[in-house]
Design a protein around this motif. Structure first.
Motif, PDB file in Angstrom:
ATOM      1  N   ASP A 134      -6.160   6.278  -2.684  1.00  0.00           N
ATOM      2  CA  ASP A 134      -7.448   5.725  -3.094  1.00  0.00           C
ATOM      3  C   ASP A 134      -7.762   6.276  -4.475  1.00  0.00           C
ATOM      4  O   ASP A 134      -8.206   7.411  -4.620  1.00  0.00           O
ATOM      5  CB  ASP A 134      -8.534   6.107  -2.086  1.00  0.00           C
ATOM      6  CG  ASP A 134      -9.872   5.432  -2.363  1.00  0.00           C
ATOM      7  OD1 ASP A 134     -10.124   5.055  -3.529  1.00  0.00           O
ATOM      8  OD2 ASP A 134     -10.672   5.280  -1.408  1.00  0.00           O
ATOM      9  N   ARG A 135      -7.497   5.450  -5.496  1.00  0.00           N
ATOM     10  CA  ARG A 135      -7.632   5.936  -6.875  1.00  0.00           C
ATOM     11  C   ARG A 135      -9.066   6.371  -7.183  1.00  0.00           C
ATOM     12  O   ARG A 135      -9.277   7.371  -7.868  1.00  0.00           O
ATOM     13  CB  ARG A 135      -7.185   4.843  -7.849  1.00  0.00           C
ATOM     14  CG  ARG A 135      -7.253   5.265  -9.317  1.00  0.00           C
ATOM     15  CD  ARG A 135      -6.339   6.445  -9.594  1.00  0.00           C
ATOM     16  NE  ARG A 135      -6.567   7.056 -10.867  1.00  0.00           N
ATOM     17  CZ  ARG A 135      -5.649   7.127 -11.834  1.00  0.00           C
ATOM     18  NH1 ARG A 135      -4.446   6.608 -11.655  1.00  0.00           N
ATOM     19  NH2 ARG A 135      -5.922   7.724 -12.977  1.00  0.00           N
ATOM     20  N   ARG A 136     -10.043   5.648  -6.649  1.00  0.00           N
ATOM     21  CA  ARG A 136     -11.425   6.023  -6.945  1.00  0.00           C
ATOM     22  C   ARG A 136     -11.757   7.390  -6.349  1.00  0.00           C
ATOM     23  O   ARG A 136     -12.399   8.210  -6.997  1.00  0.00           O
ATOM     24  CB  ARG A 136     -12.392   4.957  -6.432  1.00  0.00           C
ATOM     25  CG  ARG A 136     -13.849   5.308  -6.697  1.00  0.00           C
ATOM     26  CD  ARG A 136     -14.805   4.165  -6.427  1.00  0.00           C
ATOM     27  NE  ARG A 136     -16.187   4.570  -6.642  1.00  0.00           N
ATOM     28  CZ  ARG A 136     -16.779   4.663  -7.820  1.00  0.00           C
ATOM     29  NH1 ARG A 136     -16.097   4.393  -8.923  1.00  0.00           N
ATOM     30  NH2 ARG A 136     -18.035   5.029  -7.918  1.00  0.00           N
ATOM     31  N   ARG A 137     -11.311   7.653  -5.135  1.00  0.00           N
ATOM     32  CA  ARG A 137     -11.580   8.954  -4.522  1.00  0.00           C
ATOM     33  C   ARG A 137     -10.897  10.070  -5.313  1.00  0.00           C
ATOM     34  O   ARG A 137     -11.465  11.155  -5.486  1.00  0.00           O
ATOM     35  CB  ARG A 137     -11.106   8.962  -3.068  1.00  0.00           C
ATOM     36  CG  ARG A 137     -11.854   8.028  -2.137  1.00  0.00           C
ATOM     37  CD  ARG A 137     -13.201   8.607  -1.742  1.00  0.00           C
ATOM     38  NE  ARG A 137     -13.080   9.806  -0.944  1.00  0.00           N
ATOM     39  CZ  ARG A 137     -12.925   9.808   0.383  1.00  0.00           C
ATOM     40  NH1 ARG A 137     -12.855   8.655   1.045  1.00  0.00           N
ATOM     41  NH2 ARG A 137     -12.844  10.943   1.033  1.00  0.00           N
TER      42      ARG A 137
ATOM     43  N   TYR B 111      -3.940   6.608   2.787  1.00  0.00           N
ATOM     44  CA  TYR B 111      -3.573   5.694   1.713  1.00  0.00           C
ATOM     45  C   TYR B 111      -4.106   6.213   0.377  1.00  0.00           C
ATOM     46  O   TYR B 111      -5.144   6.879   0.317  1.00  0.00           O
ATOM     47  CB  TYR B 111      -4.111   4.291   1.975  1.00  0.00           C
ATOM     48  CG  TYR B 111      -3.386   3.568   3.088  1.00  0.00           C
ATOM     49  CD1 TYR B 111      -2.074   3.121   2.911  1.00  0.00           C
ATOM     50  CD2 TYR B 111      -4.003   3.331   4.310  1.00  0.00           C
ATOM     51  CE1 TYR B 111      -1.400   2.465   3.922  1.00  0.00           C
ATOM     52  CE2 TYR B 111      -3.344   2.666   5.338  1.00  0.00           C
ATOM     53  CZ  TYR B 111      -2.033   2.245   5.134  1.00  0.00           C
ATOM     54  OH  TYR B 111      -1.371   1.600   6.145  1.00  0.00           O
TER      55      TYR B 111
ATOM     56  N   ASP C 253     -18.383  11.086  -1.983  1.00  0.00           N
ATOM     57  CA  ASP C 253     -18.318  10.636  -3.367  1.00  0.00           C
ATOM     58  C   ASP C 253     -19.229  11.450  -4.292  1.00  0.00           C
ATOM     59  O   ASP C 253     -19.413  11.106  -5.464  1.00  0.00           O
ATOM     60  CB  ASP C 253     -18.675   9.148  -3.474  1.00  0.00           C
ATOM     61  CG  ASP C 253     -20.084   8.850  -2.963  1.00  0.00           C
ATOM     62  OD1 ASP C 253     -20.786   9.790  -2.557  1.00  0.00           O
ATOM     63  OD2 ASP C 253     -20.460   7.658  -2.961  1.00  0.00           O
TER      64      ASP C 253
ATOM     65  N   THR D 120      -9.997  13.830  -0.866  1.00  0.00           N
ATOM     66  CA  THR D 120      -8.874  13.071  -0.310  1.00  0.00           C
ATOM     67  C   THR D 120      -7.818  14.022   0.231  1.00  0.00           C
ATOM     68  O   THR D 120      -7.481  15.018  -0.418  1.00  0.00           O
ATOM     69  CB  THR D 120      -8.257  12.158  -1.380  1.00  0.00           C
ATOM     70  OG1 THR D 120      -9.261  11.272  -1.873  1.00  0.00           O
ATOM     71  CG2 THR D 120      -7.117  11.344  -0.807  1.00  0.00           C
TER      72      THR D 120
ATOM     73  N   LYS E  74       0.845  -1.188   0.000  1.00  0.00           N
ATOM     74  CA  LYS E  74       0.000   0.000   0.000  1.00  0.00           C
ATOM     75  C   LYS E  74       0.880   1.238   0.000  1.00  0.00           C
ATOM     76  O   LYS E  74       1.959   1.246   0.599  1.00  0.00           O
ATOM     77  CB  LYS E  74      -0.910   0.017   1.223  1.00  0.00           C
ATOM     78  CG  LYS E  74      -2.012  -1.028   1.198  1.00  0.00           C
ATOM     79  CD  LYS E  74      -2.933  -0.865   2.410  1.00  0.00           C
ATOM     80  CE  LYS E  74      -4.095  -1.836   2.360  1.00  0.00           C
ATOM     81  NZ  LYS E  74      -5.016  -1.677   3.520  1.00  0.00           N
TER      82      LYS E  74
END
Length: 451
Positions: free
Chosen positions: A44-47, A42, A208, A37, A12
């Motif tokens: 978080d590609r989606r965020r 860590y 989101d 973010t 990670k």
């Protein structure tokens, strides 16, 4: 047969920093508040992708991309276990001047001159001619400003509006407007001069961006005059024939939901507003209004070439009542339906009439269901629809729930240089259930802005 798929989880990475490059005019804080973010957590590609989608929705940049690289230390060395996210931006033109015409069954014929500025900065005044030609002047703070001039046959209006989404850096928003509006009705003319001041706050917002609930309180102050009254005008007009001062407070809630913030296929928009005029606020008019609206849009199918089939449902309801020294809700504050709001009927043709002219109502309930078939992607589509509802003198009157229904079909043309952000709409509506006093009209249309 047993199938084994070996998976080895990699290390990670933590996020060392978030950078923005290419925003020559726009302040970093404008984009940073859209990215949920924070450095230190860590990766978080989606965020991070959701932050990119939020930046793109601002519509400030011609191009925006996301790049994730190894974090670099002060000496140029790679920092093991840490990454850096960089949003690469290319500034776009956020000011727009539009000259056009407006033609509709609701607003008649009119011309329009509209200057709008997204990403406005009221504090960044030009210091040279180059600041103006390059786009630097009045740019970069994420504010909004627009100036609208609309002369027309049915409605003539002027409006200037300013909005600050983060008032003094807080989560509160501030919005104000000044306006002048002339409406030429069947047997009289309404002249309105006023201003509004509003304060808003985001009550709920998911990280989101799939849900946002916004609350706002708005002060409205107007001088309203009715003149050029014909002798056969509806009785309510004569009750308010002199200039009246209107002071009101409105509390409103607006809710937006979507199933995905990056590529949504389902979205809802709802609002509820309660307005109180007169009483302890002062002024000449005393009444209250509660109005609610909701709409939902589904993308039910998308072709390989990007043509989207959509279903849209809309519902609106309103109730109002006068009190104190005001005998009834003024005609310019009542509800009306017909034309684009209820296809198959003339503009303002639904509901109670006196001397053959509409008097509006204090109770409204309208619904619509529409299916859109694309013919040419983003340019031409076919729609089929049904509109239903009622408009009553008041909730307690016998005409409050005399239901009307119409069905029909139409076309939508999207020609950017001609229709702007709104497509041209041509609809043919056919009433199935109506009342004798209603004015039916099969054809309705709009080109450009409904005035």
């Amino acid at each position: 047969v047993d199938i084994k798929i070996p998976i080895r989880e990699g290390p990670k990475f933590r996020l060392a920093r978030i950078d923005f490059v290419g925003n020559e005019y726009t302040r970093d804080k404008i984009m940073r508040r859209e990215v949920k973010t924070a450095p230190g957590g860590y990766v978080d590609r989606r965020r991070l992708d959701q932050g990119l989608a939020a930046i793109r929705r601002l519509n400030y940049f011609d191009r925006s991309t996301l790049r994730i690289d190894d974090a670099i230390g002060p000496g140029g060395e790679t920092i093991e276990g840490w990454k850096r996210a960089t949003y690469e931006l290319v500034e776009g033109r956020t000011g727009n001047v539009t000259f056009g015409v407006a033609l509709s069954t609701n607003g008649g014929f009119g011309a329009s001159v509209n200057f709008s500025k997204r990403n406005f900065d009221i504090a960044r005044w030009p210091t040279s001619l180059d600041d103006i030609t390059s786009g630097r002047a009045w740019t970069g703070a994420g504010q909004e400003f627009d100036l609208l001039i609309n002369p027309g046959t049915e409605v003539t209006q002027f409006r200037a509006r300013f909005r600050e989404p983060r008032f003094f850096g807080s989560k509160f928003s501030f919005e104000t407007s000044v306006y002048k509006r002339l409406a030429f009705r069947e047997d009289y003319r309404t002249d309105r001069l006023g201003y509004t001041v509003g304060i808003g706050y985001p009550l709920l917002q998911r990280d989101d961006n799939t849900m946002a609930l916004f609350g706002e309180v708005t002060w409205r102050h107007e001088l309203v005059d009715i003149d050029d009254i014909d002798p056969d005008a509806v009785p309510g007009v004569f009750l308010f024939s002199e200039e009246n001062e209107l002071r009101s407070l409105t509390g409103s809630l607006s809710l937006v939901t979507r199933n995905d913030s990056i590529k949504p296929t389902f979205e809802t928009r709802s609002s509820l507003a309660a307005e109180y005029a007169g009483g302890f606020l002062g002024g000449d008019l005393e009444f209250w209004k509660v109005t609610g609206r909701t709409s939902a849009t589904w993308v039910v199918h998308e072709d390989e070439d990007g043509k989207k089939h959509r279903v849209a449902a809309r519902l609106s309801a309103g109730i109002s009542e006068a009190f104190g020294s005001t005998p009834e809700v003024p005609p310019y504050e009542r509800y009306y339906a017909g034309g684009r709001t209820f296809r198959g009927f003339e503009f303002r043709g639904v509901g109670p009439h006196v001397n053959g002219e509409p008097i509006g109502g204090e109770f409204l309930l309208l619904g619509s269901l529409e299916y859109e078939f694309p013919i040419v992607a983003r340019t031409l589509s076919l729609v089929v629809f049904t509109d239903q509802g009622t408009l009553g003198t008041s909730l307690s009157d016998d005409d409050a729930f005399r239901w009307r229904i119409s069905v029909g079909a139409g076309l939508r043309f999207a020609i950017p240089f001609l229709t702007g952000n709104r497509p041209m709409a041509l609809d043919f509506g056919f009433p199935i259930y109506s009342e004798d006093e209603d004015e039916e009209g099969i054809f309705s249309f709009s080109l450009g802005r409904d005035l």
